[in-house]
Design an enzyme around this catalytic site. Structure first.
Site, PDB file in Angstrom:
ATOM      1  N   TYR A 110      38.013  16.590  27.894  1.00 11.28           N
ATOM      2  CA  TYR A 110      37.881  15.132  28.777  1.00 11.28           C
ATOM      3  C   TYR A 110      37.154  14.295  28.278  1.00 11.28           C
ATOM      4  O   TYR A 110      36.103  14.568  28.062  1.00 11.28           O
ATOM      5  CB  TYR A 110      38.099  15.324  30.134  1.00 11.28           C
ATOM      6  CG  TYR A 110      38.662  14.783  31.162  1.00 11.28           C
ATOM      7  CD1 TYR A 110      39.832  14.371  30.818  1.00 11.28           C
ATOM      8  CD2 TYR A 110      37.869  14.290  32.119  1.00 11.28           C
ATOM      9  CE1 TYR A 110      40.385  14.003  31.615  1.00 11.28           C
ATOM     10  CE2 TYR A 110      38.860  13.647  33.093  1.00 11.28           C
ATOM     11  CZ  TYR A 110      39.893  13.330  32.921  1.00 11.28           C
ATOM     12  OH  TYR A 110      41.063  12.434  33.838  1.00 11.28           O
ATOM     13  N   TRP A 112      34.213  11.789  28.986  1.00 14.59           N
ATOM     14  CA  TRP A 112      33.138  11.709  30.187  1.00 14.59           C
ATOM     15  C   TRP A 112      31.339  12.196  30.013  1.00 14.59           C
ATOM     16  O   TRP A 112      30.733  12.185  30.292  1.00 14.59           O
ATOM     17  CB  TRP A 112      33.647  12.041  31.890  1.00 14.59           C
ATOM     18  CG  TRP A 112      34.093  11.057  32.571  1.00 14.59           C
ATOM     19  CD1 TRP A 112      35.069  10.970  32.720  1.00 14.59           C
ATOM     20  CD2 TRP A 112      33.957  10.067  32.953  1.00 14.59           C
ATOM     21  NE1 TRP A 112      36.186   9.916  33.740  1.00 14.59           N
ATOM     22  CE2 TRP A 112      35.026   9.241  33.325  1.00 14.59           C
ATOM     23  CE3 TRP A 112      32.693   9.296  32.918  1.00 14.59           C
ATOM     24  CZ2 TRP A 112      35.243   7.869  34.227  1.00 14.59           C
ATOM     25  CZ3 TRP A 112      33.178   7.545  33.456  1.00 14.59           C
ATOM     26  CH2 TRP A 112      34.197   6.888  34.327  1.00 14.59           C
TER      27      TRP A 112
END
Length: 762
Positions: A110, A112
């Site tokens: 992911y 981030w």
């Protein structure tokens, strides 16, 4: 190393004071009107006790070899050398590819983890896996799973709703009435993907009010809007019913802009038949919506008339599409704005995501940003990102998605670099059982997160403060240099170094590195990017010495202004070229959970349903105010919000009194899926029968060996249902759950979330 330096994180630019190899203090960038308090989590983060000190392998995997295991999450780890880890990792990847094919690798990262343009964990792992021969990938995000599918079909895009949204300055100058479904939560505007150097939302709303603008917030939480507003607190999950009632008044009182609906939209007549109840016999009137939402019918009627008589901007927060049938709220919000006929007019129309992050409302760049090339993925197999547990539990099963019939692959290796699904994903007990089924889990991370504690091979990554990089975002004017602030902690390495070594062992090292060091990649990416610009920028060394580069932006935008002015010359990327209030394509899919136009579907979990008899409190699992997702949960700002070490749960005074609870009590929050502990905060800004428990507290089971054991730290994903939004998008539905709350008797278990697991020598 320097004693101070400027850098960039997702939640802001800052100058760091450095001491003893760590960040001692931070000062926000000068000129930032509203710096994020999340910068307070940075001090002490480089040498935090939860850092992964060196390469580690789960003892059972090292002993028994690859294969399913229920010991993940409870096993000890063995410290290994970098050479041994590289060999183990390369050998296992070769085994999986040779035996099961590249489709058997899930690149589940992911995005981030780091604000850097080069050391971006997701970019590094995807480039590596593509060169390995490909991998099963995911589409869309937990934040915008439903929006990412529905809005391209309705308005031809979803990216432009954020990247080219109506400017905050335009709202401050032209909007008369700001109607916010889900509010405009300023706590979320502290962050932007890739970094942010200015936070203008608070000041824009101040100027909006000073000019006479009025704000209506429809949310169960009063503080989803900061400052003066009319607060309407509907029953959670009934926003679409409220929107339909407003549309009903606009339609029946001849307040709709019929010309705009005819020239810029398609399918309104089909929707109006539903709205007026001509086919199902149910008029979607304010009286009808009042019974569902708990809002007075007269308030809805009055609001609809105000909206038609004002320059009105209708906004829908991202949170409203993280529910079952989440496609409906943004679709219906756009339809409501289309009926008002103000789309494309300064200060009017539609917005999606104001108050969800610090991107909507900011002028976009007139250029792109330097990027690490990743190349094509030879494997075409994908899943919607929130379907990872279904994929792992049901290999070979077919499922519907966006008009297609897809099949879940048989995953043998989960490869994760940067990200913590125990924050993002619903129903942790089910996720843990799914993770136990694969042969091998690889995790790159600087910290011993829950995902790292469920890995077989643990790769200690550096943080973005221990390496050189630069970053920026598509709606921020500065490209910011990010010098290394400290030496890498213990034996940690940046992911590029790790992947370079494994790629070399697998025979494609030169292809992966192209003969460049990390520093040479920074120069190469910058020079390739700058060569394609239509304006001059300084050379790399001059940029690096200056520390930042200002880039041109497009201020003063109004969403879809060009389309409004010339709907033929600026056709939308929909089949009709117009806003599709009725979509023939979606209607043709024949889904029983997503019709061809926006409509009301009764939620599976809401206070008006039978389930509420057993679990009478509606839990809102929203984004935290004290950290980004689960990042730096051990930081000072995040820890300052805890109650007896647990994540705070806010509840209305009436609900606390009914249960004999007082501020500071530790409570057990539970339903038939699981349980967690939390600390009570009594707050009348929460609607009665609603409790709010933010996501992101690091998962900490009382018994690590038991997937059903309660989380003692307060992770709400112990309680959420792992089901997709609909057959169209399969987006995340983790924002809502029905629960019960009771006082915890006895001494609460200690919180061990940030403690490393047992590590034994080789």
């Amino acid at each position: 190393m320097p004693q101070s330096a400027t850098s960039l994180a997702h939640w802001g630019a800052f100058t760091a004071e450095l001491a003893a190899g760590d960040i001692a203090a931070v000062t926000p960038l000068a000129g930032d009107a509203d710096p994020s308090p999340l910068l307070g989590n940075l001090a002490g983060s480089i040498r935090h006790r939860s850092r992964i000190a060196g390469p580690a392998v789960r003892r059972g995997w090292l002993r028994d070899g690859p294969g399913p295991s229920s010991e993940r999450g409870a096993d000890e780890y063995v410290a290994v050398s970098w050479d041994e880890l590289t060999e183990l990792l390369a050998t296992e990847l070769r085994r999986v590819v040779d035996t099961h094919g590249n489709e058997a690798i899930y690149g589940g990262s992911y995005g981030w983890a780091s604000a850097g343009r080069f050391h971006h964990a997701q970019s590094q792992v995807h480039r590596f896996l593509k060169m390995l021969g490909g991998y099963t990938f995911s589409r869309h995000s937990y934040s915008l799973g439903a929006t990412g599918v529905i809005m391209p079909r309705v308005v031809g895009t979803h990216d432009d709703l954020f990247k080219r949204s109506t400017d905050w300055d335009v709202i401050a100058e032209h909007t008369d009435l700001l109607v916010c479904f889900g509010g405009v939560a300023l706590k979320n505007t502290g962050i932007n993907h890739g970094g942010t150097t200015a936070h203008p939302a608070r000041d824009a709303l101040r100027r909006f009010r000073e000019r006479g603008g009025q704000n209506v917030s429809l949310s169960p939480l009063r503080d989803d809007v900061d400052g003066d507003c009319q607060w309407l607190a509907p029953v959670p999950g009934t926003d679409v019913a409220v929107m339909l009632a407003l549309a009903y008044v606009i339609a029946t009182e001849d307040l709709a802009d019929r010309d705009f609906l005819e020239t810029h939209c398609t399918g309104y007549p089909q929707f109006e038949r539903y709205l007026l109840g001509r086919d199902d016999g149910i008029a979607k009137s304010p009286d009808w919506a009042a019974r569902l939402s708990g809002l007075p019918a007269e308030d809805l009627t009055t609001l609809a008339r105000r909206m038609a008589g004002s320059r009105t901007l209708v906004t829908v927060s991202w949170s409203l599409q993280r529910v079952r049938h989440g496609e409906q709220a943004p679709w219906m919000g756009l339809t409501l704005a289309a009926m008002l006929g103000q789309i494309g007019l300064p200060g009017g129309g539609f917005g999606h995501g104001y108050g969800s992050m610090n991107e909507p409302g900011l002028p976009p760049l007139r250029c792109g940003l330097p990027a690490l090339p990743q190349g094509p993925n030879p494997v075409q197999t994908f899943i919607p990102v929130a379907a990872v547990t279904d994929m792992l539990l049901h290999p070979g099963r077919s499922f519907d998605y966006n008009g297609m019939r897809l099949r879940y692959p048989d995953i043998r290796c989960v490869y994760w670099a940067g990200g913590n699904p125990f924050h993002h994903h619903q129903n942790i007990p089910r996720l843990r059982r799914a993770l136990s089924r694969v042969d091998t889990i690889v995790v790159h991370d600087p910290y011993w997160t829950a995902m790292a504690k469920h890995a077989d091979i643990v790769v200690p990554s550096t943080t973005s403060f221990e390496r050189e990089d630069y970053s920026g975002s598509r709606n921020d004017p500065l490209l910011v240099a990010m010098p290394a602030l400290a030496e890498p902690y213990a034996q940690s390495r940046d992911d590029y170094t790790t992947f370079s070594a494994v790629a070399e062992r697998l025979g494609f090292g030169e292809q992966f590195t192209e003969g460049r060091t990390a520093r040479q990649w920074l120069v190469h990416m910058y020079e390739k990017w700058s060569a394609g610009l239509n304006f001059e920028v300084p050379g790399f060394e001059e940029f690096w010495a200056a520390g930042q580069l200002r880039l041109p932006t497009e201020p003063g935008l109004t969403l879809l202004a060009d389309f409004r002015a010339d709907p033929l010359g600026h056709r939308l990327a929909t089949p009709s070229g117009r806003i599709e209030i009725f979509s023939r394509d979606i209607d043709g899919f024949g889904y029983d959970d997503c019709a061809g136009h926006p409509r009301w579907y009764e939620p599976t979990e809401w206070l008006g349903g039978e389930r509420a008899r057993t679990y009478p409190l509606h839990l809102l699992a929203n984004q935290p105010a004290t950290r980004l997702h689960s990042q730096l949960d051990g930081g000072a700002t995040s820890q300052s919000s805890k109650v007896q070490g647990r994540e705070p749960i806010r509840m209305h005074p009436e609900d606390a009194t009914d249960r004999g609870l007082t501020d500071g009590d530790v409570v057990r929050v539970f339903n038939d899926r699981g349980a967690c502990l939390a600390g009570v905060v009594i707050d009348d800004r929460v609607r009665p029968a609603v409790v709010q428990l933010s996501t992101g507290a690091w998962y900490d089971p009382a018994d690590p060996a038991d997937p059903d054991s309660m989380c003692v730290h307060g992770n709400p994903n112990m309680l959420t249902d792992d089901v997709g939004t609909s057959s169209l998008a399969h987006g995340c539905t983790g924002a809502h759950a029905l629960v019960q709350v009771e006082k915890f008797d006895g001494t609460p278990p200690a919180v061990r979330a940030h403690q490393p697991p047992v590590l034994i020598p080789r």
